[in-house]
Design an enzyme around this catalytic site. Structure first.
Site, PDB file in Angstrom:
ATOM      1  N   GLU A   1       1.603 -13.390  12.390  1.00 21.44           N
ATOM      2  CA  GLU A   1       2.187 -12.233  13.077  1.00 21.44           C
ATOM      3  C   GLU A   1       2.072 -11.013  12.165  1.00 21.44           C
ATOM      4  O   GLU A   1       2.386 -11.091  10.975  1.00 21.44           O
ATOM      5  CB  GLU A   1       3.668 -12.498  13.391  1.00 21.44           C
ATOM      6  CG  GLU A   1       3.895 -13.641  14.351  1.00 21.44           C
ATOM      7  CD  GLU A   1       3.333 -13.363  15.742  1.00 21.44           C
ATOM      8  OE1 GLU A   1       3.323 -12.197  16.176  1.00 21.44           O
ATOM      9  OE2 GLU A   1       2.884 -14.335  16.391  1.00 21.44           O
TER      10      GLU A   1
ATOM     11  N   ARG B   1     -12.375   2.237  -7.718  1.00 26.96           N
ATOM     12  CA  ARG B   1     -11.499   3.370  -8.080  1.00 26.96           C
ATOM     13  C   ARG B   1     -11.912   3.956  -9.430  1.00 26.96           C
ATOM     14  O   ARG B   1     -12.647   3.321 -10.190  1.00 26.96           O
ATOM     15  CB  ARG B   1     -10.051   2.884  -8.130  1.00 26.96           C
ATOM     16  CG  ARG B   1      -9.580   2.489  -6.751  1.00 26.96           C
ATOM     17  CD  ARG B   1      -8.099   2.289  -6.686  1.00 26.96           C
ATOM     18  NE  ARG B   1      -7.737   1.999  -5.305  1.00 26.96           N
ATOM     19  CZ  ARG B   1      -6.522   2.090  -4.807  1.00 26.96           C
ATOM     20  NH1 ARG B   1      -5.528   2.446  -5.600  1.00 26.96           N
ATOM     21  NH2 ARG B   1      -6.291   1.827  -3.550  1.00 26.96           N
TER      22      ARG B   1
ATOM     23  N   SER C   1      -7.548  -5.564  -5.027  1.00 27.79           N
ATOM     24  CA  SER C   1      -8.597  -6.173  -4.191  1.00 27.79           C
ATOM     25  C   SER C   1      -9.942  -6.159  -4.913  1.00 27.79           C
ATOM     26  O   SER C   1     -10.139  -5.405  -5.879  1.00 27.79           O
ATOM     27  CB  SER C   1      -8.721  -5.402  -2.867  1.00 27.79           C
ATOM     28  OG  SER C   1      -9.421  -4.191  -3.060  1.00 27.79           O
ATOM     29  N   SER C   2     -10.855  -6.978  -4.398  1.00 30.49           N
ATOM     30  CA  SER C   2     -12.194  -7.009  -5.012  1.00 30.49           C
ATOM     31  C   SER C   2     -12.889  -5.660  -4.834  1.00 30.49           C
ATOM     32  O   SER C   2     -13.872  -5.375  -5.513  1.00 30.49           O
ATOM     33  CB  SER C   2     -13.023  -8.156  -4.425  1.00 30.49           C
ATOM     34  OG  SER C   2     -12.875  -8.227  -3.028  1.00 30.49           O
TER      35      SER C   2
ATOM     36  N   ARG D   1       0.018   7.697  -2.599  1.00 28.72           N
ATOM     37  CA  ARG D   1       0.583   8.762  -1.769  1.00 28.72           C
ATOM     38  C   ARG D   1       2.031   9.048  -2.141  1.00 28.72           C
ATOM     39  O   ARG D   1       2.490  10.180  -2.098  1.00 28.72           O
ATOM     40  CB  ARG D   1       0.458   8.390  -0.279  1.00 28.72           C
ATOM     41  CG  ARG D   1      -0.936   8.658   0.259  1.00 28.72           C
ATOM     42  CD  ARG D   1      -1.190   7.953   1.554  1.00 28.72           C
ATOM     43  NE  ARG D   1      -1.440   6.534   1.332  1.00 28.72           N
ATOM     44  CZ  ARG D   1      -1.392   5.616   2.289  1.00 28.72           C
ATOM     45  NH1 ARG D   1      -1.053   5.967   3.515  1.00 28.72           N
ATOM     46  NH2 ARG D   1      -1.659   4.365   2.020  1.00 28.72           N
TER      47      ARG D   1
ATOM     48  N   LEU E   1      10.994 -20.125  -4.859  1.00 33.24           N
ATOM     49  CA  LEU E   1       9.933 -19.331  -4.230  1.00 33.24           C
ATOM     50  C   LEU E   1       8.579 -19.530  -4.928  1.00 33.24           C
ATOM     51  O   LEU E   1       8.508 -19.512  -6.157  1.00 33.24           O
ATOM     52  CB  LEU E   1      10.321 -17.844  -4.327  1.00 33.24           C
ATOM     53  CG  LEU E   1       9.276 -16.839  -3.853  1.00 33.24           C
ATOM     54  CD1 LEU E   1       9.185 -16.847  -2.323  1.00 33.24           C
ATOM     55  CD2 LEU E   1       9.619 -15.426  -4.336  1.00 33.24           C
TER      56      LEU E   1
ATOM     57  N   HIS F   1       2.174   3.571  -9.049  1.00 34.26           N
ATOM     58  CA  HIS F   1       1.991   2.142  -9.348  1.00 34.26           C
ATOM     59  C   HIS F   1       3.189   1.615 -10.145  1.00 34.26           C
ATOM     60  O   HIS F   1       3.664   0.508  -9.917  1.00 34.26           O
ATOM     61  CB  HIS F   1       0.688   1.906 -10.111  1.00 34.26           C
ATOM     62  CG  HIS F   1      -0.538   2.260  -9.309  1.00 34.26           C
ATOM     63  ND1 HIS F   1      -0.721   1.839  -8.008  1.00 34.26           N
ATOM     64  CD2 HIS F   1      -1.637   3.001  -9.604  1.00 34.26           C
ATOM     65  CE1 HIS F   1      -1.874   2.314  -7.556  1.00 34.26           C
ATOM     66  NE2 HIS F   1      -2.439   3.027  -8.505  1.00 34.26           N
TER      67      HIS F   1
ATOM     68  N   ARG G   1      -4.890  -2.118   8.746  1.00 37.28           N
ATOM     69  CA  ARG G   1      -6.108  -2.919   8.534  1.00 37.28           C
ATOM     70  C   ARG G   1      -5.820  -4.022   7.516  1.00 37.28           C
ATOM     71  O   ARG G   1      -4.818  -3.974   6.798  1.00 37.28           O
ATOM     72  CB  ARG G   1      -7.275  -2.026   8.084  1.00 37.28           C
ATOM     73  CG  ARG G   1      -6.970  -1.158   6.876  1.00 37.28           C
ATOM     74  CD  ARG G   1      -8.195  -0.313   6.472  1.00 37.28           C
ATOM     75  NE  ARG G   1      -7.874   0.611   5.394  1.00 37.28           N
ATOM     76  CZ  ARG G   1      -7.741   1.931   5.542  1.00 37.28           C
ATOM     77  NH1 ARG G   1      -7.909   2.491   6.722  1.00 37.28           N
ATOM     78  NH2 ARG G   1      -7.437   2.695   4.508  1.00 37.28           N
TER      79      ARG G   1
ATOM     80  N   TRP H   1     -12.181  -2.149  -7.635  1.00 37.67           N
ATOM     81  CA  TRP H   1     -12.982  -1.756  -8.805  1.00 37.67           C
ATOM     82  C   TRP H   1     -13.671  -0.434  -8.562  1.00 37.67           C
ATOM     83  O   TRP H   1     -14.150   0.214  -9.493  1.00 37.67           O
ATOM     84  CB  TRP H   1     -14.042  -2.824  -9.123  1.00 37.67           C
ATOM     85  CG  TRP H   1     -13.492  -4.155  -9.504  1.00 37.67           C
ATOM     86  CD1 TRP H   1     -13.482  -5.274  -8.719  1.00 37.67           C
ATOM     87  CD2 TRP H   1     -12.888  -4.540 -10.755  1.00 37.67           C
ATOM     88  NE1 TRP H   1     -12.897  -6.320  -9.397  1.00 37.67           N
ATOM     89  CE2 TRP H   1     -12.527  -5.896 -10.650  1.00 37.67           C
ATOM     90  CE3 TRP H   1     -12.612  -3.853 -11.950  1.00 37.67           C
ATOM     91  CZ2 TRP H   1     -11.911  -6.595 -11.678  1.00 37.67           C
ATOM     92  CZ3 TRP H   1     -11.992  -4.553 -12.979  1.00 37.67           C
ATOM     93  CH2 TRP H   1     -11.656  -5.907 -12.842  1.00 37.67           C
TER      94      TRP H   1
ATOM     95  N   ASP I   1       0.828  -1.205   0.000  1.00 39.33           N
ATOM     96  CA  ASP I   1       0.000   0.000   0.000  1.00 39.33           C
ATOM     97  C   ASP I   1       0.864   1.258   0.000  1.00 39.33           C
ATOM     98  O   ASP I   1       1.983   1.247   0.517  1.00 39.33           O
ATOM     99  CB  ASP I   1      -0.922  -0.023   1.233  1.00 39.33           C
ATOM    100  CG  ASP I   1      -2.090   0.927   1.080  1.00 39.33           C
ATOM    101  OD1 ASP I   1      -2.378   1.358  -0.060  1.00 39.33           O
ATOM    102  OD2 ASP I   1      -2.717   1.262   2.102  1.00 39.33           O
TER     103      ASP I   1
HETATM  104  C1  IPE Z   1      -5.485  -2.871  -0.302  1.00 41.71           C
HETATM  105  O1  IPE Z   1      -5.110  -1.532  -0.435  1.00 41.71           O
HETATM  106  C2  IPE Z   1      -5.435  -3.547  -1.622  1.00 41.71           C
HETATM  107  C3  IPE Z   1      -4.115  -3.652  -2.249  1.00 41.71           C
HETATM  108  C4  IPE Z   1      -2.977  -3.262  -1.794  1.00 41.71           C
HETATM  109  C5  IPE Z   1      -4.148  -4.304  -3.513  1.00 41.71           C
HETATM  110  P1  IPE Z   1      -6.185  -0.372  -0.509  1.00 41.71           P
HETATM  111  O2  IPE Z   1      -5.405   0.900  -0.543  1.00 41.71           O
HETATM  112  O3  IPE Z   1      -7.131  -0.585  -1.616  1.00 41.71           O
HETATM  113  O4  IPE Z   1      -6.955  -0.523   0.880  1.00 41.71           O
HETATM  114  P2  IPE Z   1      -7.983   0.448   1.603  1.00 41.71           P
HETATM  115  O5  IPE Z   1      -9.128   0.658   0.701  1.00 41.71           O
HETATM  116  O6  IPE Z   1      -7.279   1.745   1.898  1.00 41.71           O
HETATM  117  O7  IPE Z   1      -8.352  -0.264   2.867  1.00 41.71           O
HETATM  118  C1  IPE Z   2      -1.694   0.200  -3.341  1.00 49.27           C
HETATM  119  O1  IPE Z   2      -1.432   1.542  -3.350  1.00 49.27           O
HETATM  120  C2  IPE Z   2      -1.836  -0.350  -4.736  1.00 49.27           C
HETATM  121  C3  IPE Z   2      -3.184  -0.824  -5.075  1.00 49.27           C
HETATM  122  C4  IPE Z   2      -4.231  -0.782  -4.318  1.00 49.27           C
HETATM  123  C5  IPE Z   2      -3.326  -1.388  -6.387  1.00 49.27           C
HETATM  124  P1  IPE Z   2      -2.612   2.605  -3.321  1.00 49.27           P
HETATM  125  O2  IPE Z   2      -2.955   2.940  -4.736  1.00 49.27           O
HETATM  126  O3  IPE Z   2      -3.731   2.151  -2.478  1.00 49.27           O
HETATM  127  O4  IPE Z   2      -1.881   3.835  -2.645  1.00 49.27           O
HETATM  128  P2  IPE Z   2      -2.510   4.878  -1.645  1.00 49.27           P
HETATM  129  O5  IPE Z   2      -3.076   4.116  -0.483  1.00 49.27           O
HETATM  130  O6  IPE Z   2      -3.574   5.621  -2.388  1.00 49.27           O
HETATM  131  O7  IPE Z   2      -1.360   5.744  -1.256  1.00 49.27           O
HETATM  132 MG    MG Z   3      -4.157   2.374  -0.488  1.00 44.34          MG
END
Ligand code: IPE
Ligand code: IPE
Ligand code: MG
Length: 255
Positions: free
Chosen positions: A211, A75, A69-70, A28, A135, A41, A198, A73, A24
């Site tokens: 852990e 976004r 994640s599910s 940002r 791996l 990305h 989370r 979408w 994540d």
């Molecule tokens: C979780 O990150 C999904 C991935 C890293 C693929 P998100 O950035 O989408 O999670 P939330 O929505 O902030 O919880």
């Molecule tokens: C995680 O980074 C990548 C994916 C969810 C695909 P984010 O795109 O959620 O980055 P932030 O949380 O907005 O910084």
């Molecule tokens: Mg994020």
């Protein structure tokens, strides 16, 4: 595996056998640099390559990465389509290297929602690395923990309806065997970068005794050094699996 038999030491060197990461903070990372999110990305892909290489060298058995994640979408459509493209292009570029480096690729999640070209690439990537013994790289794409448990329950229901399973008692083991991670050990160490604390619907069932390690480091800045810090933190923990600390010590000493 039943918790009664849960091993206290996973590997000879105390390293986690299975590391699961929520990557994540890409958005940002880009925002801080006044760049579009897509650049975050792209930078994140570089971290993926470094971490996969490091885990393979360190003889980590399984690395699971949450790629989409599910819920992602939700976004903006441009970001979703860019993420699909990035996944597809990266797979195309990296698969030969993964195959050569003895990495076995497994994708988990509902891939039926992906463009057919991407579905084909995933299937090809899995096929050409299928017999590799290094791996195991698990990429979770269009994955959700709720989806995983529901699809496992559906598989079990169908097997009972069609008589493949005669005993209709649903056990924990039966559910585990039908999850998308059925062939894999549960994660020992869960890491989330980017500062949020989370699970965001990642491996809900599988993380029962994992852990947790949270770091503010944004995913594009995540290096093998930061991963090593997480592994060192893991090594310093006592995993009790419900037992008392003294029981664990007694058991460890008798090993
Ligand atoms: C979780 O990150 C999904 C991935 C890293 C693929 P998100 O950035 O989408 O999670 P939330 O929505 O902030 O919880
Ligand atoms: C995680 O980074 C990548 C994916 C969810 C695909 P984010 O795109 O959620 O980055 P932030 O949380 O907005 O910084
Ligand atoms: Mg994020």
């Amino acid at each position: 595996m039943s918790y009664d038999n849960a091993p206290l030491v996973k590997t000879d060197n105390g390293n986690p056998c299975h590391i699961a990461i929520i990557m994540d903070g890409n958005g940002r990372w880009a925002k801080k640099r006044f760049m579009p999110r897509v650049m975050g990305h792209r930078a994140g892909v570089k971290s993926v390559k470094n971490i996969v290489e490091f885990c393979n060298e360190q003889k980590i058995e399984v690395l699971s990465l949450f790629a989409f994640s599910s819920e992602n979408w939700r976004r903006p459509p441009e970001e979703v389509s860019l993420l699909m493209k990035l996944f597809s292009v990266t797979l195309g570029l990296e698969i030969k290297k993964l195959a050569k480096n003895n990495v076995k690729l497994i994708c988990i999640g509902d891939r039926s929602a992906f463009p057919s070209e991407l579905q084909d690439k995933i299937a090809e990537g899995e096929a050409v690395t299928h017999n590799n013994s290094g791996l195991t790289l698990v990429v979770a794409a269009n994955y959700g923990g709720h989806w995983d448990i529901a699809q496992a329950a559906n598989q079990v229901a169908i097997k009972i309806q069609t008589g493949v399973l005669s005993n209709a008692v649903i056990t924990e083991a039966l559910i585990s065997e039908h999850l998308s991670t059925a062939s894999l050990p549960n994660p020992d160490l869960f890491i989330r970068t980017g500062g949020e604390e989370r699970i965001s619907n990642f491996l809900l069932w599988q993380l029962a005794y994992t852990e947790f390690y949270f770091t503010p480091t944004l995913w594009p800045d995540f290096t093998p050094t930061v991963l090593q810090q997480a592994i060192d933190s893991f090594k310093g923990r006592q995993r009790r699996f419900g037992r008392t600390g003294d029981q664990v010590l007694a058991k460890t000493n008798s090993l």
